[in-house]
Design a protein around this motif. Sequence first.
Motif, PDB file in Angstrom:
ATOM      1  N   ARG A  21       0.828  -1.218   0.000  1.00 22.55           N
ATOM      2  CA  ARG A  21       0.000   0.000   0.000  1.00 22.55           C
ATOM      3  C   ARG A  21       0.858   1.262   0.000  1.00 22.55           C
ATOM      4  NH1 ARG A  21      -4.180   1.519  -2.354  1.00 22.55           N
ATOM      5  NH2 ARG A  21      -4.214   3.698  -1.900  1.00 22.55           N
ATOM      6  N   ALA A  22       2.010   1.235   0.666  1.00 18.13           N
ATOM      7  CA  ALA A  22       2.890   2.413   0.711  1.00 18.13           C
ATOM      8  C   ALA A  22       3.388   2.771  -0.689  1.00 18.13           C
ATOM      9  CB  ALA A  22       4.066   2.170   1.647  1.00 18.13           C
ATOM     10  N   ASP A  23       3.640   1.759  -1.528  1.00 18.08           N
ATOM     11  CA  ASP A  23       4.071   2.019  -2.908  1.00 18.08           C
ATOM     12  C   ASP A  23       2.978   2.753  -3.675  1.00 18.08           C
ATOM     13  OD1 ASP A  23       6.564   0.721  -2.648  1.00 18.08           O
ATOM     14  OD2 ASP A  23       5.636  -1.225  -3.021  1.00 18.08           O
ATOM     15  N   LEU A  24       1.761   2.264  -3.563  1.00 21.65           N
ATOM     16  CA  LEU A  24       0.644   2.897  -4.276  1.00 21.65           C
ATOM     17  C   LEU A  24       0.362   4.292  -3.738  1.00 21.65           C
ATOM     18  CD1 LEU A  24      -1.741  -0.157  -4.669  1.00 21.65           C
ATOM     19  CD2 LEU A  24      -0.199   0.841  -6.374  1.00 21.65           C
ATOM     20  N   ASP A  25       0.488   4.483  -2.437  1.00 22.12           N
ATOM     21  CA  ASP A  25       0.293   5.813  -1.854  1.00 22.12           C
ATOM     22  C   ASP A  25       1.337   6.794  -2.383  1.00 22.12           C
ATOM     23  OD1 ASP A  25      -1.866   4.914  -0.398  1.00 22.12           O
ATOM     24  OD2 ASP A  25      -0.736   4.685   1.478  1.00 22.12           O
ATOM     25  N   PHE A  30       2.577  11.377  -5.950  1.00 21.75           N
ATOM     26  CA  PHE A  30       3.367  11.940  -7.045  1.00 21.75           C
ATOM     27  C   PHE A  30       2.452  12.505  -8.121  1.00 21.75           C
ATOM     28  CE2 PHE A  30       5.846  11.844 -10.949  1.00 21.75           C
ATOM     29  CZ  PHE A  30       7.078  12.339 -10.545  1.00 21.75           C
ATOM     30  N   VAL A  31       1.429  11.749  -8.488  1.00 19.48           N
ATOM     31  CA  VAL A  31       0.488  12.201  -9.525  1.00 19.48           C
ATOM     32  C   VAL A  31      -0.239  13.461  -9.084  1.00 19.48           C
ATOM     33  CG1 VAL A  31      -1.638  11.607 -10.756  1.00 19.48           C
ATOM     34  CG2 VAL A  31       0.185   9.915 -10.531  1.00 19.48           C
ATOM     35  N   ARG A  63       9.624   5.587  -9.418  1.00 18.76           N
ATOM     36  CA  ARG A  63       9.317   4.208  -9.811  1.00 18.76           C
ATOM     37  C   ARG A  63       8.948   3.417  -8.555  1.00 18.76           C
ATOM     38  NH1 ARG A  63      14.190   2.615 -12.016  1.00 18.76           N
ATOM     39  NH2 ARG A  63      13.472   2.836 -14.136  1.00 18.76           N
ATOM     40  N   ARG A  64       7.910   2.605  -8.665  1.00 19.00           N
ATOM     41  CA  ARG A  64       7.506   1.739  -7.561  1.00 19.00           C
ATOM     42  C   ARG A  64       6.939   0.434  -8.130  1.00 19.00           C
ATOM     43  NH1 ARG A  64       9.899   5.055  -5.207  1.00 19.00           N
ATOM     44  NH2 ARG A  64       9.477   6.022  -3.212  1.00 19.00           N
ATOM     45  N   ARG A  65       6.920  -0.567  -7.298  1.00 18.33           N
ATOM     46  CA  ARG A  65       6.352  -1.860  -7.659  1.00 18.33           C
ATOM     47  C   ARG A  65       4.829  -1.772  -7.712  1.00 18.33           C
ATOM     48  NH1 ARG A  65      10.097  -1.885  -4.157  1.00 18.33           N
ATOM     49  NH2 ARG A  65      11.948  -3.140  -4.425  1.00 18.33           N
ATOM     50  N   VAL A  66       4.257  -2.597  -8.557  1.00 20.46           N
ATOM     51  CA  VAL A  66       2.808  -2.757  -8.603  1.00 20.46           C
ATOM     52  C   VAL A  66       2.517  -4.252  -8.675  1.00 20.46           C
ATOM     53  CG1 VAL A  66       2.254  -0.518  -9.624  1.00 20.46           C
ATOM     54  CG2 VAL A  66       2.787  -2.441 -11.111  1.00 20.46           C
ATOM     55  N   GLY A  67       1.293  -4.623  -8.431  1.00 17.12           N
ATOM     56  CA  GLY A  67       0.921  -6.027  -8.391  1.00 17.12           C
ATOM     57  C   GLY A  67       0.996  -6.747  -9.718  1.00 17.12           C
ATOM     58  N   ARG A  73      -2.566  -0.731 -14.925  1.00 15.67           N
ATOM     59  CA  ARG A  73      -3.548  -0.103 -15.821  1.00 15.67           C
ATOM     60  C   ARG A  73      -4.745   0.432 -15.037  1.00 15.67           C
ATOM     61  NH1 ARG A  73      -1.613  -4.515 -18.824  1.00 15.67           N
ATOM     62  NH2 ARG A  73      -0.421  -3.809 -20.621  1.00 15.67           N
ATOM     63  N   ARG A  74      -5.201  -0.328 -14.052  1.00 13.34           N
ATOM     64  CA  ARG A  74      -6.314   0.154 -13.215  1.00 13.34           C
ATOM     65  C   ARG A  74      -5.911   1.414 -12.456  1.00 13.34           C
ATOM     66  NH1 ARG A  74      -7.074  -5.395 -12.232  1.00 13.34           N
ATOM     67  NH2 ARG A  74      -5.917  -5.234 -10.270  1.00 13.34           N
ATOM     68  N   PHE A  75      -4.683   1.436 -11.938  1.00 11.29           N
ATOM     69  CA  PHE A  75      -4.171   2.602 -11.215  1.00 11.29           C
ATOM     70  C   PHE A  75      -4.182   3.837 -12.118  1.00 11.29           C
ATOM     71  CE2 PHE A  75      -0.538   5.344 -10.313  1.00 11.29           C
ATOM     72  CZ  PHE A  75      -0.792   5.705  -8.992  1.00 11.29           C
ATOM     73  N   ALA A  76      -3.634   3.701 -13.320  1.00 11.90           N
ATOM     74  CA  ALA A  76      -3.579   4.826 -14.257  1.00 11.90           C
ATOM     75  C   ALA A  76      -4.983   5.272 -14.660  1.00 11.90           C
ATOM     76  CB  ALA A  76      -2.764   4.446 -15.489  1.00 11.90           C
ATOM     77  N   HIS A  77      -5.861   4.333 -14.907  1.00 14.05           N
ATOM     78  CA  HIS A  77      -7.232   4.675 -15.284  1.00 14.05           C
ATOM     79  C   HIS A  77      -7.941   5.416 -14.149  1.00 14.05           C
ATOM     80  CE1 HIS A  77     -11.037   4.368 -17.341  1.00 14.05           C
ATOM     81  NE2 HIS A  77     -11.578   3.862 -16.238  1.00 14.05           N
TER      82      HIS A  77
END
Length: 109
Positions: A21-25, A30-31, A63-67, A73-77
């Motif tokens: 979760r910290a990676d996604l946060d 950043f965005v 840069r961070r890891r994603v699942g 793609r879901r994150f970007a959308h």
Amino acid sequence: MGLFRRRKQAGAVSRDRTADRADLDHLESFVRTRRGVEAYLEPRTTVTETTIMLIADDGEWTRRRVGGPEEARRFAHRLAIPIYDVRLMGYPQRMRDYNERRKRRPELF
């Protein structure tokens, strides 16, 4: 004695940690704090899990890891930013320019 027997290979094991979760946060932050952010999907390798690189309009990046590719793609959308496959598109010139500026004048960053 078996000194020269081949060892059984235990499949491809990544020594890298998975996304959390910290990676996604961090990516979301950043965005939200930069302009013109685009996402670049980087494939899984033998060393690193799937990653996403975010590049702002001035070339700053993170840069961070994603699942996995679908999660990226879901994150970007969800954040309404474009996503590109780095194997097809490559990295934008503005990122290389940003890296060069950081090398030349590290005191500014």
